[in-house]
Design an enzyme around this catalytic site. Structure first.
Site, short mmCIF file in Angstrom:
data_model
loop_
_atom_site.label_atom_id
_atom_site.label_comp_id
_atom_site.label_asym_id
_atom_site.label_seq_id
_atom_site.Cartn_x
_atom_site.Cartn_y
_atom_site.Cartn_z
N LYS A 80 -55.42 68.25 12.75
CA LYS A 80 -54.98 67.83 11.43
C LYS A 80 -56.20 67.38 10.64
O LYS A 80 -56.93 66.47 11.06
CB LYS A 80 -53.96 66.70 11.54
CG LYS A 80 -53.34 66.27 10.22
CD LYS A 80 -52.24 65.24 10.47
CE LYS A 80 -51.55 64.84 9.19
NZ LYS A 80 -50.46 63.86 9.43
N ASP A 114 -41.17 55.32 8.57
CA ASP A 114 -40.84 56.52 7.79
C ASP A 114 -40.13 57.56 8.67
O ASP A 114 -40.47 58.74 8.64
CB ASP A 114 -42.10 57.12 7.17
CG ASP A 114 -41.78 58.17 6.10
OD1 ASP A 114 -40.65 58.13 5.56
OD2 ASP A 114 -42.64 59.02 5.83
N GLY A 150 -49.16 68.89 4.92
CA GLY A 150 -48.32 67.73 4.70
C GLY A 150 -48.86 66.85 3.59
O GLY A 150 -49.71 67.25 2.79
N GLY A 151 -48.35 65.61 3.56
CA GLY A 151 -48.75 64.69 2.50
C GLY A 151 -50.20 64.28 2.57
O GLY A 151 -50.86 64.09 1.55
N MET A 152 -50.73 64.12 3.79
CA MET A 152 -52.11 63.66 3.94
C MET A 152 -53.06 64.74 4.45
O MET A 152 -54.25 64.66 4.22
CB MET A 152 -52.18 62.48 4.91
CG MET A 152 -51.64 61.18 4.36
SD MET A 152 -52.21 59.77 5.34
CE MET A 152 -51.56 60.17 6.95
N GLY A 153 -52.54 65.72 5.14
CA GLY A 153 -53.46 66.68 5.74
C GLY A 153 -52.82 68.02 5.98
O GLY A 153 -51.62 68.23 5.74
#
Length: 527
Positions: free
Chosen positions: A49, A151, A29-32
């Site tokens: 994660k 979000d 994903g975006g962060m992990g």
């Protein structure tokens, strides 16, 4: 091979914190990135994660910590559970419950054609309302804890194989009382097609109504296949103007089988002013009420004054009908409580059995004690032992009857949380949807359809739609949609119950009867 923030290679078989053994790589994903893992201490499957290396800074680290804290703080069946948080050779990781299923973005992509009967984009209406209703319930729990997601989008709503929705990714969440810029750099937070006007303006007043707007966009997308604003070029300036100034096309202008009150609810959720939007609890309540999906069946006026009221209409004429129930409706609203059957009869025998057992034991003990007197023959001793044995036998019978009564009562108990179900009557078939799947009964294999009372093994009498098939097959050996306890039904002389009819208004009952008459013709029996 995935690489950590310090160049440490994370790969299958690595054990983080001497406890979490990494398995299959599930996604990024975006962060992990997320790994299927094994908790060696508790011996359970979990998801781990791991924070990505790319773009790592203090702000991203804080988001990652915040996601862990919020996930551990919020306890609700509709919110992903966070079990642990830690570091592996300087690399931050988070341990969550392992979810099996798919997110709504992928689910929608696979179901853009909807039901065969209506050939519209988006999910079936009943399914879309149930999924968003579940999300609204979870969102209400988060809002009650003063947490705003910020979000919400289909990709952050995970659909389990059981039909349960889970809200994921609280990385950009904040508390209602939080002040200051949305990020350290003051950048906007959210996903453009689902961002509320106040997010586009960069306002600090991003709160609970912001999530409601995003959820309204999600519901709009699930029903139509696309968010309310999606310009052809998908440019950010065009999206910003649309969300700030424009009104999205009314739902029923895009999909005419959406109920009018759902169209009104979505319009309220997408209000430009945050104060005009309903709260999450209200959204959940309205989405979980019984919904007639199809518009009322309208019969065209006769072209000449011949009276045909007594003649049956040919099958396949008229409009379709669909009704959905959430499973959360109180039973007293559509079921009649009846006296328990076998369980109460068995229970009535228990006191008598215990009295007989006690009497035999007492007499047996007296006989044994009397054997101590010399003038009493040994036959009394044998009689006493026999009486004691008989008392024990009746005691065992009493215990067995008690267990049978308890088991029978348990079978008759209706669980408070039941899966939802839906009924569709169209020109080609009758279809039911429930936790056991979707079942279709084509009109050419229906000999008779009627509405009758239904009661078996539970202390309630329901009303159900019965179908008598022309050919008996395996398709009619399951429990009817909406039946509250596990049960296998088989077709008999009066047909097979295919759907429990939950609470319905007079108008809905009339529409159902009209649809059955229009499409079933002579097959529809009002008895």
């Amino acid at each position: 091979m995935p690489v950590g923030i310090l160049g440490v290679r994370v790969q299958p078989g690595d054990v983080l914190a001497d406890r979490y053994e990494l398995g299959a790589h599930l996604g990024k994903g975006g962060m992990g990135e997320v790994w299927q893992s094994n908790d060696l201490t508790l011996r359970r499957a979990v998801a781990v994660k791991v924070l990505l290396e790319s773009g790592i800074d203090q702000e991203m680290m804080e988001r990652f910590r915040r996601e862990a804290r919020v996930g551990a703080r919020l306890q609700h069946p509709g919110i992903t559970v966070v079990h642990d948080f830690g570091q592996y050779e300087g690399q931050h990781f988070m341990v969550m419950e392992l979810l099996e299923g798919t997110d709504l973005a992928r689910h929608l992509k696979r179901h853009r054609e909807g039901l065969p009967a209506d050939k519209v984009k988006g999910l079936p209406v009943a399914e879309a309302l149930d999924l968003v209703g579940q999300a609204a319930e979870a969102l209400a729990a988060a809002h009650e804890q003063q947490v705003v997601h910020r979000d919400l989008k289909p990709a952050n709503l995970f659909l389990l194989r059981t039909g349960r929705i889970k809200i994921c990714d609280f990385g950009v969440a904040r508390t209602v009382q939080a002040t200051g810029p949305l990020t350290a750099s003051g950048a906007l937070i959210g996903t453009p097609p689902f961002m509320a006007p106040e997010q586009w303006r960069g306002s600090k007043d991003v709160g609970r109504p912001t999530d409601i707007y995003a959820l309204g966009c999600v519901l709009y997308a699930l029903l139509t296949g696309n968010p309310p604003f999606l310009p052809e070029k998908e440019s950010l300036p065009a999206l910003m103007v649309a969300h700030l100034e424009e009104t999205p096309p009314p739902l029923r202008s895009v999909r005419d089988d959406v109920p009018p009150h759902v169209e009104q609810l979505v319009a309220a959720m997408l209000a430009k002013e945050p104060a005009m939007r309903p709260d999450a609890e209200t959204v959940a309540e309205r989405l979980h009420s019984p919904v007639t999906v199809a518009p009322p069946v309208k019969t065209p006026p006769p072209s000449h004054p011949v009276n045909k009221s007594q003649e049956p209409q040919p099958p396949g004429s008229g409009g379709s009908f669909e009704l959905a129930w959430t499973g959360r409706e109180p039973l007293h609203g559509f079921a009649e409580e009846v006296p328990a059957g076998t369980s109460s009869d068995v229970a009535e025998l228990i006191p008598a059995l215990w009295l007989i057992s006690l009497g035999l034991v007492i007499v047996g003990v007296v006989e044994l004690l009397s054997n101590a007197l010399p003038e009493i023959s040994t036959s009394h001793s044998q009689l006493g032992l026999g009486l004691l044995g008989g008392g024990g036998l009746f005691a065992v019978l009493a215990i067995c009857c008690h267990l049978a009564a308890v088991y029978s009562r348990r079978l008759g108990q209706v669980p408070s949380a039941r899966p939802g179900w839906a009924l569709y009557v169209g020109p080609d078939y009758i279809m039911t949807t429930s936790s056991t799947g979707r079942r279709e009964f084509t009109w050419d294999n229906i000999k008779e359809v009627t509405i009758r009372d239904l009661q078996d093994a539970v202390p309630y009498r329901f009303t159900a739609l019965f179908v008598k098939p022309v050919r008996r097959d395996s398709a009619v050996t399951q429990a009817p949609a909406g039946w509250p306890v596990p049960k296998v039904w088989r077709a008999n002389d009066i047909g097979h119950p295919v759907c429990v009819l939950g609470p319905m208004t007079h108008e809905q009952r009339t529409q159902l009867s009209q649809a059955l008459a229009n499409h079933g013709g002579a097959r529809w029996s009002r008895d």
